[in-house]
Write a protein that holds these residues in place. Structure first.
Motif, mmCIF file in Angstrom:
data_model
loop_
_atom_site.group_PDB
_atom_site.id
_atom_site.type_symbol
_atom_site.label_atom_id
_atom_site.label_comp_id
_atom_site.label_asym_id
_atom_site.label_seq_id
_atom_site.Cartn_x
_atom_site.Cartn_y
_atom_site.Cartn_z
ATOM 1 N N VAL A 183 0.839 -1.203 0.000
ATOM 2 C CA VAL A 183 0.000 0.000 0.000
ATOM 3 C C VAL A 183 0.874 1.253 0.000
ATOM 4 C CG1 VAL A 183 -1.748 1.307 1.267
ATOM 5 C CG2 VAL A 183 -1.917 -1.187 1.136
ATOM 6 N N THR A 184 1.957 1.223 0.772
ATOM 7 C CA THR A 184 2.886 2.353 0.775
ATOM 8 C C THR A 184 3.424 2.618 -0.628
ATOM 9 O OG1 THR A 184 3.534 1.932 3.070
ATOM 10 C CG2 THR A 184 5.055 3.232 1.725
ATOM 11 N N ALA A 185 3.768 1.543 -1.337
ATOM 12 C CA ALA A 185 4.354 1.680 -2.670
ATOM 13 C C ALA A 185 3.379 2.262 -3.692
ATOM 14 C CB ALA A 185 4.862 0.321 -3.162
ATOM 15 N N THR A 186 2.087 2.173 -3.428
ATOM 16 C CA THR A 186 1.116 2.758 -4.361
ATOM 17 C C THR A 186 1.142 4.282 -4.331
ATOM 18 O OG1 THR A 186 -0.731 2.863 -2.764
ATOM 19 C CG2 THR A 186 -0.422 0.787 -3.990
ATOM 20 N N GLY A 187 1.715 4.871 -3.280
ATOM 21 C CA GLY A 187 1.705 6.324 -3.152
ATOM 22 C C GLY A 187 0.423 6.872 -2.556
ATOM 23 N N MET A 188 -0.384 6.017 -1.946
ATOM 24 C CA MET A 188 -1.652 6.458 -1.380
ATOM 25 C C MET A 188 -1.472 7.553 -0.335
ATOM 26 S SD MET A 188 -4.645 4.165 0.449
ATOM 27 C CE MET A 188 -4.798 3.062 -0.967
ATOM 28 N N ALA A 189 -0.363 7.518 0.388
ATOM 29 C CA ALA A 189 -0.129 8.516 1.449
ATOM 30 C C ALA A 189 -0.088 9.935 0.894
ATOM 31 C CB ALA A 189 1.169 8.205 2.190
ATOM 32 N N SER A 191 -1.884 10.960 -1.734
ATOM 33 C CA SER A 191 -3.021 11.080 -2.639
ATOM 34 C C SER A 191 -3.821 12.359 -2.417
ATOM 35 C CB SER A 191 -3.944 9.864 -2.490
ATOM 36 O OG SER A 191 -4.470 9.808 -1.172
ATOM 37 N N TYR A 192 -4.662 12.642 -3.391
ATOM 38 C CA TYR A 192 -5.549 13.816 -3.364
ATOM 39 C C TYR A 192 -6.991 13.326 -3.314
ATOM 40 C CZ TYR A 192 -8.177 17.832 -5.187
ATOM 41 O OH TYR A 192 -9.091 18.852 -5.368
ATOM 42 N N HIS A 288 -6.524 5.346 -9.762
ATOM 43 C CA HIS A 288 -7.181 5.964 -8.612
ATOM 44 C C HIS A 288 -7.289 4.954 -7.482
ATOM 45 C CE1 HIS A 288 -10.777 4.023 -10.437
ATOM 46 N NE2 HIS A 288 -11.190 3.957 -9.190
ATOM 47 N N PHE A 289 -7.745 5.452 -6.339
ATOM 48 C CA PHE A 289 -8.005 4.607 -5.175
ATOM 49 C C PHE A 289 -9.452 4.820 -4.742
ATOM 50 C CE2 PHE A 289 -3.651 6.341 -4.762
ATOM 51 C CZ PHE A 289 -2.913 5.177 -4.954
ATOM 52 N N GLU A 290 -10.066 3.749 -4.241
ATOM 53 C CA GLU A 290 -11.374 3.858 -3.585
ATOM 54 C C GLU A 290 -11.203 3.426 -2.137
ATOM 55 O OE1 GLU A 290 -14.135 1.406 -5.670
ATOM 56 O OE2 GLU A 290 -13.662 2.303 -7.613
ATOM 57 N N ILE A 291 -11.676 4.245 -1.216
ATOM 58 C CA ILE A 291 -11.588 3.935 0.203
ATOM 59 C C ILE A 291 -13.003 3.764 0.738
ATOM 60 C CG2 ILE A 291 -10.665 4.655 2.427
ATOM 61 C CD1 ILE A 291 -8.548 4.300 0.179
ATOM 62 N N TRP A 292 -13.300 2.574 1.218
ATOM 63 C CA TRP A 292 -14.641 2.237 1.704
ATOM 64 C C TRP A 292 -14.621 2.071 3.221
ATOM 65 C CZ3 TRP A 292 -18.802 0.029 -1.570
ATOM 66 C CH2 TRP A 292 -18.506 0.090 -2.946
ATOM 67 N N THR A 293 -15.615 2.642 3.877
ATOM 68 C CA THR A 293 -15.826 2.406 5.307
ATOM 69 C C THR A 293 -17.290 2.050 5.506
ATOM 70 O OG1 THR A 293 -14.125 4.025 5.889
ATOM 71 C CG2 THR A 293 -15.641 3.350 7.635
ATOM 72 N N ILE A 294 -17.556 0.859 6.012
ATOM 73 C CA ILE A 294 -18.921 0.382 6.240
ATOM 74 C C ILE A 294 -19.080 0.033 7.710
ATOM 75 C CG2 ILE A 294 -20.613 -1.415 5.686
ATOM 76 C CD1 ILE A 294 -19.197 -1.684 2.941
ATOM 77 N N VAL A 295 -20.103 0.598 8.349
ATOM 78 C CA VAL A 295 -20.351 0.328 9.769
ATOM 79 C C VAL A 295 -21.834 0.077 9.987
ATOM 80 C CG1 VAL A 295 -18.393 1.692 10.581
ATOM 81 C CG2 VAL A 295 -20.633 2.787 10.320
ATOM 82 N N PRO A 313 -3.853 9.733 -7.386
ATOM 83 C CA PRO A 313 -2.448 9.735 -6.939
ATOM 84 C C PRO A 313 -1.916 11.144 -6.698
ATOM 85 C CG PRO A 313 -2.759 8.188 -8.744
ATOM 86 C CD PRO A 313 -4.033 8.963 -8.618
ATOM 87 N N ARG A 314 -2.451 12.122 -7.416
ATOM 88 C CA ARG A 314 -2.077 13.526 -7.218
ATOM 89 C C ARG A 314 -3.247 14.390 -7.680
ATOM 90 N NH1 ARG A 314 -1.168 15.168 -12.343
ATOM 91 N NH2 ARG A 314 -0.464 13.604 -13.861
ATOM 92 N N LYS A 315 -3.208 15.651 -7.348
ATOM 93 C CA LYS A 315 -4.278 16.554 -7.748
ATOM 94 C C LYS A 315 -4.315 16.682 -9.268
ATOM 95 C CE LYS A 315 -6.184 21.143 -6.850
ATOM 96 N NZ LYS A 315 -6.043 22.412 -6.100
ATOM 97 N N PRO A 316 -5.490 16.527 -9.883
ATOM 98 C CA PRO A 316 -5.583 16.651 -11.345
ATOM 99 C C PRO A 316 -5.077 18.007 -11.815
ATOM 100 C CG PRO A 316 -7.614 15.790 -10.425
ATOM 101 C CD PRO A 316 -6.779 16.222 -9.270
ATOM 102 N N GLU A 317 -4.328 17.999 -12.898
ATOM 103 C CA GLU A 317 -3.736 19.232 -13.410
ATOM 104 C C GLU A 317 -4.343 19.697 -14.732
ATOM 105 O OE1 GLU A 317 0.409 18.357 -13.626
ATOM 106 O OE2 GLU A 317 0.712 18.508 -11.450
ATOM 107 N N ILE A 318 -4.968 18.787 -15.459
ATOM 108 C CA ILE A 318 -5.537 19.139 -16.756
ATOM 109 C C ILE A 318 -6.968 18.604 -16.816
ATOM 110 C CG2 ILE A 318 -3.317 19.227 -17.955
ATOM 111 C CD1 ILE A 318 -3.844 16.434 -18.996
ATOM 112 N N PRO A 319 -7.822 19.189 -17.662
ATOM 113 C CA PRO A 319 -9.220 18.761 -17.754
ATOM 114 C C PRO A 319 -9.397 17.275 -18.065
ATOM 115 C CG PRO A 319 -8.932 20.863 -18.852
ATOM 116 C CD PRO A 319 -7.556 20.388 -18.485
#
Length: 393
Positions: A183-189, A191-192, A288-295, A313-319
């Motif tokens: 997960v660290t290697a994906t660059g999620m930390a 992310s935008y 992209h990443f999807e983060i799910w939290t179900i309770v 992975p980063r803030k979009p820069e172009i349309p």
């Protein structure tokens, strides 16, 4: 992902595609249908779920010192605050004087949080800083009346909280060293956060979790959507303690059958779901990443709450990048609302009135089997602990 693991995983998925197989459980699992509808069991499950970590924010929501947000986890009101040293802490959003909420806004930035009822004031660190007419509380040690604090950790760009005082919290350990490194290697930390939305679902929380763990339905229910991209009923399942990695093959994975393993990333040819028990999923896709939290709901066994975050992975820069992310979100929403949740809500409805004694989880539904066995085992442990405590008294 380490090179040898990438080779093993790629070969494993391609073998499943070639043989129309998947990772199997040893036997069928039969689950009583009433477990999705019983109020007494739901109360015990809530107690179990409170002992485990849940995501309450992305770091983008708490950018600078004093930034805060309020949230609720199974009825527990939270106040989550960015500290002056850059850390994040989580408190019960409950005044220690007479129990009112301290903060009513959903988010903002403050140095001091003051309860509107009697104006007891708390610092960002939760410490009680002041009270009007303090002489009326002579002899009370202020140090013992700060906001109640819950375990809180920032990892992979996400803020995790256990809504139980004194509980253990170490996400790297929960994921396991290998999966945490992946997960660290994906660059999620870094992310935008593109989107975040929460839904109140008319279904039991375990049904909602089941849907995210189930690859069997991908090309049965999602014939015109997800099945265009992913292989149905073909997964690699790797558990580590109370978490697991579930990898689904993309239709394109056979393109790298004979490729040099140093020339491609297996993540581009698969979807990986890192599940942190009981209801948190870190889904990594190529762009992209999807983060799910179900309770579970705080009261109703036939209601659950699901939050999904779409991260880039980063803030979009172009349309074009923005359009791609918007398209990903639209596909996910169409799949969920028109297909997944439309169908799975009927499971909760049928649990109450269908007169079916049990449900069957096939050998090819290994993640669902593991999940339901864990929940049942934890409830049984809770009951044993209660019985032992009652016997001792």
């Amino acid at each position: 992902m380490e090179r040898e693991e990438k080779i093993r995983l790629t070969r494993r998925l391609i073998d499943h595609v070639d043989n129309d197989t998947t990772d199997y459980a040893e036997e069928l699992l039969r689950v009583p249908f009433w477990v999705f509808d019983d109020p007494g069991l739901a109360a015990k499950e809530r107690e179990v779920v409170r002992r485990f970590p849940h995501i309450v924010a992305h770091v983008d929501e708490l950018a600078k010192a004093g930034d805060f947000l309020t949230a609720e986890l199974m009825g527990t009101p939270l106040l989550v605050v960015k500290q002056s040293d850059g850390s994040v802490r989580a408190f019960a959003n409950v005044c220690r004087h007479r129990g009112s909420k301290v903060e009513f806004e959903e988010s903002g930035c403050k140095r001091v949080f003051a309860c509107p009822y009697h104006n007891w004031a708390y610092g960002r660190d939760g410490a009680l800083r002041g009270m009007p007419h303090a002489e009326g509380f002579a002899g009370m040690d202020r140090a013992g009346y700060g906001l109640v604090e819950f375990p809180c950790e920032v990892r992979h760009g996400l803020v995790w909280v256990v809504p139980t005082v004194g509980a253990d919290l170490d996400i790297a350990t929960v994921l396991g060293a290998k999966h945490d490194a992946e997960v660290t290697a994906t660059g999620m930390a870094g992310s935008y956060q593109v989107r975040r939305e929460t839904w109140r679902l008319g279904m039991n929380w375990k049904i909602a979790v089941d849907g995210v763990q189930d690859s069997y339905h991908l090309c049965q229910l999602h014939t015109k959507t997800v099945c265009n991209y992913l292989e149905g009923n073909i997964t690699a399942f790797d558990p580590v303690g109370r978490s697991w990695r579930l990898v689904v093959a993309r239709k394109s994975i056979t393109e790298v059958r004979d490729a040099d393993p140093d020339t491609f990333d297996v993540r581009d040819y698969s979807l990986a779901n890192y599940t942190i028990y009981p209801g948190t999923m870190l889904v990594t896709e190529p762009n992209h990443f999807e983060i799910w939290t179900i309770v579970p709901d705080a009261e109703d066994p036939n209601v659950s709450h699901c939050t999904i975050r779409l991260l880039a992975p980063r803030k979009p820069e172009i349309p074009r990048e923005e359009r791609t992310l918007a398209k990903n979100w639209e596909l996910l929403m169409a799949t969920l609302h028109d297909e997944d949740w439309y169908v799975t809500k009927t499971i909760t409805d049928n649990a109450a009135h269908g007169q079916v004694p049990e449900l069957i989880y096939g050998r090819n539904e290994l993640p669902g089997q593991v999940f339901h066995r864990m929940v049942a085992d934890d409830v049984a442990d809770l009951e044993r602990t209660r019985s032992a405590t009652a016997g001792a008294s």
